[in-house]
Design a protein around this motif. Sequence first.
Motif, mmCIF file in Angstrom:
data_model
loop_
_atom_site.group_PDB
_atom_site.id
_atom_site.type_symbol
_atom_site.label_atom_id
_atom_site.label_comp_id
_atom_site.label_asym_id
_atom_site.label_seq_id
_atom_site.Cartn_x
_atom_site.Cartn_y
_atom_site.Cartn_z
ATOM 1 N N VAL A 45 0.838 -1.206 0.000
ATOM 2 C CA VAL A 45 0.000 0.000 0.000
ATOM 3 C C VAL A 45 0.867 1.248 0.000
ATOM 4 C CG1 VAL A 45 -1.723 1.286 1.304
ATOM 5 C CG2 VAL A 45 -1.919 -1.190 1.108
ATOM 6 N N ALA A 46 1.943 1.236 0.794
ATOM 7 C CA ALA A 46 2.815 2.404 0.870
ATOM 8 C C ALA A 46 3.532 2.660 -0.458
ATOM 9 C CB ALA A 46 3.844 2.218 1.988
ATOM 10 N N LEU A 47 4.013 1.583 -1.100
ATOM 11 C CA LEU A 47 4.734 1.749 -2.354
ATOM 12 C C LEU A 47 3.827 2.195 -3.492
ATOM 13 C CD1 LEU A 47 7.092 -1.379 -2.273
ATOM 14 C CD2 LEU A 47 7.741 1.003 -1.951
ATOM 15 N N LEU A 48 2.577 1.731 -3.468
ATOM 16 C CA LEU A 48 1.663 2.044 -4.557
ATOM 17 C C LEU A 48 0.869 3.325 -4.318
ATOM 18 C CD1 LEU A 48 0.337 -1.563 -5.244
ATOM 19 C CD2 LEU A 48 1.974 -0.270 -6.609
ATOM 20 N N LEU A 49 1.043 3.927 -3.148
ATOM 21 C CA LEU A 49 0.319 5.162 -2.849
ATOM 22 C C LEU A 49 0.619 6.269 -3.861
ATOM 23 C CD1 LEU A 49 -1.543 6.752 -0.921
ATOM 24 C CD2 LEU A 49 0.477 7.291 0.454
ATOM 25 N N PRO A 50 1.898 6.520 -4.225
ATOM 26 C CA PRO A 50 2.151 7.591 -5.202
ATOM 27 C C PRO A 50 1.553 7.317 -6.586
ATOM 28 C CG PRO A 50 4.166 6.998 -4.020
ATOM 29 C CD PRO A 50 3.146 5.948 -3.703
ATOM 30 N N VAL A 51 1.342 6.034 -6.913
ATOM 31 C CA VAL A 51 0.811 5.691 -8.233
ATOM 32 C C VAL A 51 -0.600 6.249 -8.417
ATOM 33 C CG1 VAL A 51 0.196 3.760 -9.762
ATOM 34 C CG2 VAL A 51 2.244 3.633 -8.335
ATOM 35 N N THR A 52 -1.335 6.350 -7.322
ATOM 36 C CA THR A 52 -2.747 6.735 -7.409
ATOM 37 C C THR A 52 -2.959 8.245 -7.441
ATOM 38 O OG1 THR A 52 -3.028 6.760 -5.004
ATOM 39 C CG2 THR A 52 -3.365 4.662 -6.138
ATOM 40 N N PHE A 53 -1.907 9.021 -7.240
ATOM 41 C CA PHE A 53 -2.091 10.469 -7.153
ATOM 42 C C PHE A 53 -2.576 11.062 -8.479
ATOM 43 C CE2 PHE A 53 1.220 10.928 -3.520
ATOM 44 C CZ PHE A 53 0.275 10.424 -2.648
ATOM 45 N N ALA A 54 -2.292 10.366 -9.583
ATOM 46 C CA ALA A 54 -2.721 10.870 -10.885
ATOM 47 C C ALA A 54 -4.183 10.539 -11.176
ATOM 48 C CB ALA A 54 -1.834 10.289 -11.989
ATOM 49 N N LEU A 55 -4.832 9.714 -10.332
ATOM 50 C CA LEU A 55 -6.217 9.313 -10.556
ATOM 51 C C LEU A 55 -7.158 10.240 -9.806
ATOM 52 C CD1 LEU A 55 -5.831 5.440 -10.054
ATOM 53 C CD2 LEU A 55 -5.650 6.730 -12.181
ATOM 54 N N PRO A 57 -10.163 10.830 -7.054
ATOM 55 C CA PRO A 57 -10.293 10.186 -5.746
ATOM 56 C C PRO A 57 -11.054 8.863 -5.785
ATOM 57 C CG PRO A 57 -10.686 12.532 -5.547
ATOM 58 C CD PRO A 57 -10.569 12.249 -7.012
ATOM 59 N N THR A 58 -12.143 8.793 -6.546
ATOM 60 C CA THR A 58 -12.914 7.552 -6.601
ATOM 61 C C THR A 58 -12.086 6.418 -7.195
ATOM 62 O OG1 THR A 58 -14.978 8.802 -6.844
ATOM 63 C CG2 THR A 58 -15.020 6.470 -7.447
ATOM 64 N N GLY A 59 -11.433 6.672 -8.332
ATOM 65 C CA GLY A 59 -10.613 5.646 -8.959
ATOM 66 C C GLY A 59 -9.437 5.239 -8.088
ATOM 67 N N ALA A 339 -3.876 8.219 2.646
ATOM 68 C CA ALA A 339 -4.371 8.361 1.276
ATOM 69 C C ALA A 339 -5.645 9.199 1.246
ATOM 70 C CB ALA A 339 -4.632 6.981 0.675
ATOM 71 N N PHE A 340 -6.546 8.979 2.196
ATOM 72 C CA PHE A 340 -7.759 9.796 2.284
ATOM 73 C C PHE A 340 -7.397 11.270 2.479
ATOM 74 C CE2 PHE A 340 -9.956 5.782 3.196
ATOM 75 C CZ PHE A 340 -11.135 5.962 2.487
ATOM 76 N N LEU A 362 -16.533 2.877 -2.768
ATOM 77 C CA LEU A 362 -15.394 2.171 -2.172
ATOM 78 C C LEU A 362 -15.839 0.857 -1.536
ATOM 79 C CD1 LEU A 362 -12.462 1.970 -1.217
ATOM 80 C CD2 LEU A 362 -13.083 3.418 0.732
ATOM 81 N N ILE A 363 -16.947 0.900 -0.786
ATOM 82 C CA ILE A 363 -17.448 -0.326 -0.145
ATOM 83 C C ILE A 363 -17.848 -1.347 -1.199
ATOM 84 C CG2 ILE A 363 -19.302 -1.263 1.284
ATOM 85 C CD1 ILE A 363 -19.228 1.323 2.899
#
Length: 501
Positions: A45-55, A57-59, A339-340, A362-363
């Motif tokens: 989760v920590a390593l992949l956290l920066p990957v999601t910054f370009a998406l 919030p929902t994605g 992340a939130f 998310l749920i």
Amino acid sequence: MDALADLAGGFSTALSPMNLLWVFLGALLGTAVGVLPGLGSSMAVALLLPVTFALDPTGALIMFAGVYYGGLFGDSITGILLNTPGNSSAIAATFEGHRMALDGRAAQALATSAIGAFTGGLIATTVVALGAPVFASLASAFGPAEFFALTAFAFVATAFVVADSALKGLAALVIGFTVGIIGIDTQTGTVRYTLGVPQLFDGVGIVVITVGLLALGEVLHVASRSRWHSGDRLVGVQGRPFLSRAEFREALPAWLRGTAFGVPFGVIPVGGSEVPTFLAYGTERRLDARRREPKFGRGAIRGVAGPEAAGNATAGTAMGALLALGLPTSATAAILLGAFQQFGIQTGPLLFQRAGDLVWALIASLFIGLFVLLLLNLPFAPLWARLLLIPRQYLYAGIAVFAGLGIYASAGSVVDLVLLLLLGLLGFLMRRHDVPLAPVLIAVILGPLAETNLRNTLAISQGDPTALVSSPVTVVIYVLLALAVALALVGQVRRRRSADV
């Protein structure tokens, strides 16, 4: 009915083609990172956290749903196949899961793990979807005395139930406490048992301890007992990626019992999923001891089923606690909280009102992620199991190298590598003298938490020890603890008498 309507709206968002792609990629990447020795689900989760910054919030959060469960299953893969659990939540399932792998039943062990993770996660996520408001009232019933009672239950139950010898179990607890208190005392700022080494001020990392005791200790233990030849392989692998009807009937009660342990523990901050997984393992071991032909110690399928269901059930309700209360009850949940916050989302009771569309999507993606994980990993169980076909001199050498690289990559500290070697030697000696590892690990994880809550309870009560048993919750926990110890002692006496006969 309102919750069901909101959940249906969440599914309409999560089932869009792009969001399905994010769930699939999250599950795949989470499993891939979680399966690397020395890393694990929280690191994934920590390593992949920066990957999601370009998406959006929902994605991004939907992708994290896949990473969340994918990383947990990756932890179990390394634990079962290589005796190197990627996270402490996978430790309990490793004991019997690795024995199944050594017996040539690695694919069945992985299938048991995948179905158990699916069962526990599905029930827990359903509880989150339908009962999030109940979490607040449940969590508010626990104070420092209740937390201390829970940790005491975990310590004693582990020492008496998991260990064949109560004396060796208590000795293992002492070892765990000794390692766990190294560092700065969080309440007084006192430096304890660091030998003047600044790198030890923050204590010994749980990843270092887990990899050292389990992975490197196993490498040294196997190397000391084996004469390896060219082409020598570890075990044979049966490629059946499903359970027989008899195996399914054997595992089903353990899956349900493990889920029952895991669901409530996700709400309370008492060390993540370690406590329920060890309690589930101890329960299955105790039930197995009543059989005419006990299977624990030889690769019992229920020793994998119970802890796996408990771990994912805890992860499921931990997400509910994070969303409804803003309370991170595990390291992975704490990273998700970050992340939130990165997206400007404040978790807590008002989250469902302020960002209801995002939360229900998310749920819903948690449900989808479980199905994706099951469909993704069941067919690949024989493929993962084929790791065991590698000649074992290369396999165990690779485990040692990846363990060292993983530890160094996590903090860049040479001191951690020295500690890894020392803990590996300790794990080797404990295996040689049949001292159980589970009490050491649970004492390391929960020891500081127990100490903090004990001191807080006594500080609040101005030193009155009766405050430890001043609530109905604590009384119930200690009564259950006394019954568990009594049953364990009776079982040990009976086993010794039958052995003498």
